[in-house]
Structures are given as C-alpha cells and as structure tokens.
Design a protein around this motif. Structure first.
Motif, PDB file in Angstrom:
ATOM      1  N   GLN A 275     104.010  73.320 -14.227  1.00 44.06           N
ATOM      2  CA  GLN A 275     103.280  72.065 -14.382  1.00 44.06           C
ATOM      3  C   GLN A 275     102.793  71.888 -15.813  1.00 44.06           C
ATOM      4  N   LEU A 276     102.270  72.959 -16.397  1.00 48.24           N
ATOM      5  CA  LEU A 276     101.763  72.890 -17.768  1.00 48.24           C
ATOM      6  C   LEU A 276     102.902  72.595 -18.748  1.00 48.24           C
ATOM      7  N   ALA A 277     104.001  73.322 -18.613  1.00 44.22           N
ATOM      8  CA  ALA A 277     105.132  73.124 -19.515  1.00 44.22           C
ATOM      9  C   ALA A 277     105.679  71.704 -19.405  1.00 44.22           C
ATOM     10  N   ALA A 278     105.803  71.203 -18.172  1.00 41.71           N
ATOM     11  CA  ALA A 278     106.324  69.857 -17.975  1.00 41.71           C
ATOM     12  C   ALA A 278     105.408  68.814 -18.612  1.00 41.71           C
ATOM     13  N   GLY A 279     104.104  69.018 -18.498  1.00 43.07           N
ATOM     14  CA  GLY A 279     103.153  68.084 -19.098  1.00 43.07           C
ATOM     15  C   GLY A 279     103.252  68.048 -20.614  1.00 43.07           C
ATOM     16  N   VAL A 280     103.370  69.212 -21.231  1.00 47.10           N
ATOM     17  CA  VAL A 280     103.488  69.265 -22.694  1.00 47.10           C
ATOM     18  C   VAL A 280     104.809  68.635 -23.134  1.00 47.10           C
ATOM     19  N   LEU A 281     105.890  68.932 -22.428  1.00 42.90           N
ATOM     20  CA  LEU A 281     107.186  68.355 -22.788  1.00 42.90           C
ATOM     21  C   LEU A 281     107.166  66.834 -22.684  1.00 42.90           C
ATOM     22  N   GLU A 282     106.518  66.298 -21.659  1.00 41.73           N
ATOM     23  CA  GLU A 282     106.413  64.846 -21.534  1.00 41.73           C
ATOM     24  C   GLU A 282     105.721  64.245 -22.752  1.00 41.73           C
ATOM     25  N   ARG A 283     104.639  64.871 -23.168  1.00 43.38           N
ATOM     26  CA  ARG A 283     103.886  64.338 -24.305  1.00 43.38           C
ATOM     27  C   ARG A 283     104.688  64.433 -25.601  1.00 43.38           C
ATOM     28  N   VAL A 284     105.479  65.475 -25.740  1.00 40.68           N
ATOM     29  CA  VAL A 284     106.354  65.596 -26.913  1.00 40.68           C
ATOM     30  C   VAL A 284     107.392  64.470 -26.910  1.00 40.68           C
ATOM     31  N   LEU A 285     108.041  64.255 -25.782  1.00 42.90           N
ATOM     32  CA  LEU A 285     109.096  63.244 -25.705  1.00 42.90           C
ATOM     33  C   LEU A 285     108.553  61.842 -25.969  1.00 42.90           C
ATOM     34  N   LEU A 286     107.333  61.573 -25.530  1.00 43.35           N
ATOM     35  CA  LEU A 286     106.749  60.253 -25.713  1.00 43.35           C
ATOM     36  C   LEU A 286     106.519  59.915 -27.180  1.00 43.35           C
ATOM     37  N   LEU A 287     106.496  60.922 -28.040  1.00 41.12           N
ATOM     38  CA  LEU A 287     106.241  60.695 -29.463  1.00 41.12           C
ATOM     39  C   LEU A 287     107.517  60.393 -30.245  1.00 41.12           C
ATOM     40  N   GLN A 288     108.669  60.411 -29.579  1.00 32.34           N
ATOM     41  CA  GLN A 288     109.904  60.043 -30.260  1.00 32.34           C
ATOM     42  C   GLN A 288     109.911  58.533 -30.531  1.00 32.34           C
ATOM     43  N   ASP A 289     110.408  58.148 -31.711  1.00 30.23           N
ATOM     44  CA  ASP A 289     110.580  56.730 -32.017  1.00 30.23           C
ATOM     45  C   ASP A 289     111.786  56.219 -31.232  1.00 30.23           C
ATOM     46  N   ARG A 290     111.549  55.375 -30.246  1.00 27.65           N
ATOM     47  CA  ARG A 290     112.604  54.881 -29.361  1.00 27.65           C
ATOM     48  C   ARG A 290     112.946  53.415 -29.605  1.00 27.65           C
ATOM     49  N   ASP A 291     112.565  52.904 -30.777  1.00 32.70           N
ATOM     50  CA  ASP A 291     112.840  51.517 -31.141  1.00 32.70           C
ATOM     51  C   ASP A 291     114.118  51.455 -31.976  1.00 32.70           C
ATOM     52  N   PRO A 292     115.217  50.926 -31.430  1.00 33.18           N
ATOM     53  CA  PRO A 292     116.487  50.898 -32.164  1.00 33.18           C
ATOM     54  C   PRO A 292     116.424  50.127 -33.477  1.00 33.18           C
TER      55      PRO A 292
ATOM     56  N   TYR B 176     118.030  70.831 -21.974  1.00 33.76           N
ATOM     57  CA  TYR B 176     118.289  69.826 -20.947  1.00 33.76           C
ATOM     58  C   TYR B 176     119.534  70.170 -20.147  1.00 33.76           C
ATOM     59  N   ASP B 177     120.577  70.619 -20.817  1.00 36.59           N
ATOM     60  CA  ASP B 177     121.802  70.975 -20.109  1.00 36.59           C
ATOM     61  C   ASP B 177     121.556  72.110 -19.116  1.00 36.59           C
ATOM     62  N   ARG B 178     120.728  73.058 -19.502  1.00 31.56           N
ATOM     63  CA  ARG B 178     120.536  74.247 -18.681  1.00 31.56           C
ATOM     64  C   ARG B 178     119.531  74.040 -17.557  1.00 31.56           C
ATOM     65  N   TYR B 179     118.520  73.200 -17.772  1.00 25.08           N
ATOM     66  CA  TYR B 179     117.413  73.131 -16.812  1.00 25.08           C
ATOM     67  C   TYR B 179     117.219  71.744 -16.183  1.00 25.08           C
TER      68      TYR B 179
ATOM     69  N   ARG C 285     116.368  71.435 -12.568  1.00 25.00           N
ATOM     70  CA  ARG C 285     115.101  72.023 -12.117  1.00 25.00           C
ATOM     71  C   ARG C 285     113.881  71.345 -12.723  1.00 25.00           C
ATOM     72  N   LEU C 286     114.111  70.314 -13.527  1.00 23.30           N
ATOM     73  CA  LEU C 286     113.000  69.556 -14.097  1.00 23.30           C
ATOM     74  C   LEU C 286     112.440  68.583 -13.061  1.00 23.30           C
ATOM     75  N   PRO C 287     111.140  68.287 -13.113  1.00 25.41           N
ATOM     76  CA  PRO C 287     110.621  67.190 -12.287  1.00 25.41           C
ATOM     77  C   PRO C 287     111.395  65.919 -12.591  1.00 25.41           C
ATOM     78  N   GLU C 288     111.598  65.078 -11.600  1.00 26.15           N
ATOM     79  CA  GLU C 288     112.475  63.921 -11.762  1.00 26.15           C
ATOM     80  C   GLU C 288     112.066  63.036 -12.927  1.00 26.15           C
ATOM     81  N   ASP C 289     110.761  62.758 -13.057  1.00 27.57           N
ATOM     82  CA  ASP C 289     110.305  61.895 -14.144  1.00 27.57           C
ATOM     83  C   ASP C 289     110.616  62.516 -15.501  1.00 27.57           C
ATOM     84  N   LEU C 290     110.404  63.820 -15.626  1.00 26.35           N
ATOM     85  CA  LEU C 290     110.669  64.487 -16.889  1.00 26.35           C
ATOM     86  C   LEU C 290     112.168  64.533 -17.178  1.00 26.35           C
ATOM     87  N   ALA C 291     112.962  64.767 -16.163  1.00 30.44           N
ATOM     88  CA  ALA C 291     114.418  64.775 -16.345  1.00 30.44           C
ATOM     89  C   ALA C 291     114.903  63.423 -16.847  1.00 30.44           C
TER      90      ALA C 291
END
Length: 393
Positions: free
Chosen positions: A69-86, A123-126, A129-135
């Motif tokens: 749960q902790l790892a998934a939460g940190v990973l979500e916050r990391v991903l949210l900081l990516q610039d996703r504006d084309p 991502y390829d390896r796990y 096994r990731l929570p659906e939202d995180l995947a």
C-alpha cells in the motif's frame, strides 16, 4: 561477507534491505519520502513493491500489505508529477527538486532518462500485480513517454545521456511495435558499440554514470524480444562490465576517473551492483544511490568475474580518444592501472590535458586531471588494453 551465495540470492538480499529501508522512511506532507530528488521516491518505492509483491517471506502478512500500500501510494504521487500536456515544451518530463510544493515544481530533463528505462522494466514485470488504478496510471505514463520527444535525440557526444535515450528507443520501439523507432535504436546501439571499440570509454571511471550505461542496457537485455537488440545490449554490457572489472577493488573503484560524485567515490558507498554480482565484501545496508540495483536478473560473464578476481599483480593500460559521433578525436589520453590482490593504484598520463567544453557534455567532457602513476603509453590505435604481469611490489 556472503561467500558461497549466488547472484540471485544476493539480489534478493539487497531487495529486502532496500524494502526495509523504504518502509522505515518518514513520509513528508506530500506523501513522498524525498523532495530533494524525485527519483529516489521511485527507486525505493519500486524496490518496496517488488519485495512485497514477490512474497516478502521474512515479513508478516500485515507488514507485507502495508508495504504494498505504501509503495503504491508513493508511485502514484510520482506519476502524477509527470508533465502530461502534449502541447508543453516539457511534455513527458518529471521535476527533479520538488521544493516545498511538489505540484508546482518545474519539469527537468534528467529524471526521465534512467527512471524512464526503469519504469518500463518495472511496469512490464509487475503490471499484473499492481492495483488497477496504479496500473492504469503507469500505462498512461509509459504512453506519454512514448509520444513525447524526451528520447528523440540523435547521437552527438555519445555520453550517458544519449545512452539512456538509445535504450528508450529500443524499449519503446518494441513495446509500441514502432519498427522505425526500434531500427533507430539499434543503429544508435551499433554506433555506440563501434565507438567504444575504436576510441575506448571516454567516461572512464565516471561515477555514477558508468552504472547508468550498465543499467540502461540491462533494461534492454531484460525486456528485448528482438534478437538483434538483445545481442547488442549483451555486447555492450560485456564491454562495460569488463571495464568495471578491470578497476575492481571489492566495494570500490581504482584508477583514473573522469567525473565523480562524493558518495560514489571516494566515499565508495554506491556498492549494490558490485555486491550483487561479486559478493566478496559485506552487504550494503544503506543506499545513497539505489536506482534499479535489485530489479535486474542479469548476471555477468565468467570472463568478467575472472577479471575482477585479481590473483597475480598486473598492469592495465588503455588509450582513449575524445571523439563525438563524427569520429574525429579532439585529443587522446592514456590510462594506467596497477592491480594486485592487496591494492590497486592508477591514473591518467596527461594531467595537463584539458579539453574545451563540448556542447551536450556536462562539465565540458574533460578528462581527469589526476596525477599520473606509471609511464605514458606509446601511440597506437583503438582501445585494446595492454595487460602485463608484474612482480609483487
């Protein structure tokens, strides 16, 4: 010491220690562990998730669940900081230093380089096994990476930045069935391999960047299904690990260094990769530069192990050309290293040599100004090493 253990046993040991370290880190108000360098959040979170997802046999079920749960939460916050504006000039990038308000941090060109390669591997390896939202978030992040221009650069300086761009071309070309991108990546990898053979490794002893070369192409080796891409990665890894083994002292590097950060050398605290492959010194308990250390299954060849295990005193001399992609060297340098089973010493034979800054090479791409030990080499072509036995000093 852990003599008698296998590479995979030591890898799991480092994975467990990194996971234990992550679980003990205090969370900041942002839900991250680190604001000074975004990447460290990703590195520790992926190791924590990997250990817990792989069973975490030394942990109670409740501790394992907490780790996931902790790892998934940190990973979500990391991903949210990516610039996703084309439409953004920094599309695909992440910030580096997060300051007090991570959401307001400006994107930076460095994090995506190695982190992007490791994201694809993780991502390829796990993903199953990731929570659906995180995947779903991670899948979207990978697609933003593919559609962005962050890796779409040609070879110029042939340095660690371009190596990571090359690895991403290979990885993303395969993942998205982009044959043009895959072919471009293979052409870049062939050029890098040929350049190393012709001019040597101009980022000699460069820490942690030598490890970035190794990790980028290890990601390719782990994931590539294209036979040529995997073979090119294997050839590059063999050459890079031989160079590392030549300068090997258990847990440390000997000889000339073109660039270093203090905790890599002279503090010699970035030891996880060496420990996993060689296991001839005490296991690391702290990780100032964790990166992808325990995520790889790659094992070095017997030739690399033999090169690292010094039995007789010997010298290693190399000639290095400082050339870009056009193949025109601006200067040549000669490195010398004396190794025995008890000590090693070395340097570069041109302490007065200082190249002008070259565009695209941080720090100007200058060779080391270390003092010289040993005599200069006579001029010769290529990067073939002269290895000569020496009597014990």
């Amino acid at each position: 010491m852990t003599f008698g253990t296998t590479v995979q046993q030591r890898r799991r040991q480092v994975l467990r220690q990194a996971a234990e370290s992550a679980l003990a880190l205090p969370l900041l108000h942002s839900g991250l562990w680190f604001h000074s360098d975004l990447r460290d959040n990703f590195y520790f979170a992926t190791h924590l998730f990997a250990y817990a997802a792989d069973g975490a046999q030394s942990w109670e079920p409740s501790r394992r669940s907490r780790g996931l749960q902790l790892a998934a939460g940190v990973l979500e916050r990391v991903l949210l900081l990516q610039d996703r504006d084309p439409s953004s000039e920094t599309y695909g990038h992440w910030p580096l230093n997060l300051g007090d308000t991570p959401a307001a941090a400006r994107p930076h060109p460095l994090p995506v380089e190695l982190m992007g390669c490791l994201l694809l591997l993780f991502y390829d390896r796990y993903r199953s096994r990731l929570p659906e939202d995180l995947a779903n978030m991670m899948s979207a992040s990978v697609e933003h990476l593919y559609r962005s221009p962050v890796y779409r650069h040609g070879l110029h300086a042939l340095n660690h930045h371009e190596v990571k761009h090359t690895a991403q071309k290979l990885l993303l070309g395969e993942r998205f069935s982009d044959s043009s991108l895959l072919q471009e990546g293979k052409a870049c990898a062939r050029h890098l391999l040929e350049h190393l053979g012709r001019f040597g490794f101009k980022e000699y002893g460069s820490l942690p960047w030598h490890w970035h070369w190794i990790q980028a192409f290890t990601c390719v080796w782990e994931l590539a299904e294209d036979p040529e891409a995997k073979h090119l990665a294997a050839q590059l890894l063999e050459r890079l690990w031989i160079l590392r083994a030549e300068a090997y002292v258990p847990g440390a590097w000997a000889g000339a260094r073109s660039r270093v950060w203090p905790h890599d050398a002279p503090k010699d605290t970035n030891t996880a990769h060496d420990y996993i492959q060689f296991g001839d010194f005490s296991a690391p308990l702290a990780f100032p530069r964790l990166e992808g250390a325990a995520l790889f299954t790659y094992e070095v060849s017997e030739a690399v192990r033999q090169q690292a295990a010094v039995l007789e005193p010997h010298e290693i001399r190399r000639r290095i050309g400082f050339a870009g992609a056009d193949g025109t060297p601006e200067a040549w340098a000669h490195t010398y290293l004396y190794r025995s089973s008890e000590f090693a010493i070395g340097g570069i034979s041109e302490p007065a040599l200082l190249l002008p800054p070259r565009r695209g090479i941080p720090g100007g791409g200058r060779p080391s100004r270390q003092p010289v030990w040993g005599s200069p080499l006579p001029p010769r072509h290529g990067d073939s090493a002269v290895v000569a036995p020496r009597r014990q000093l």
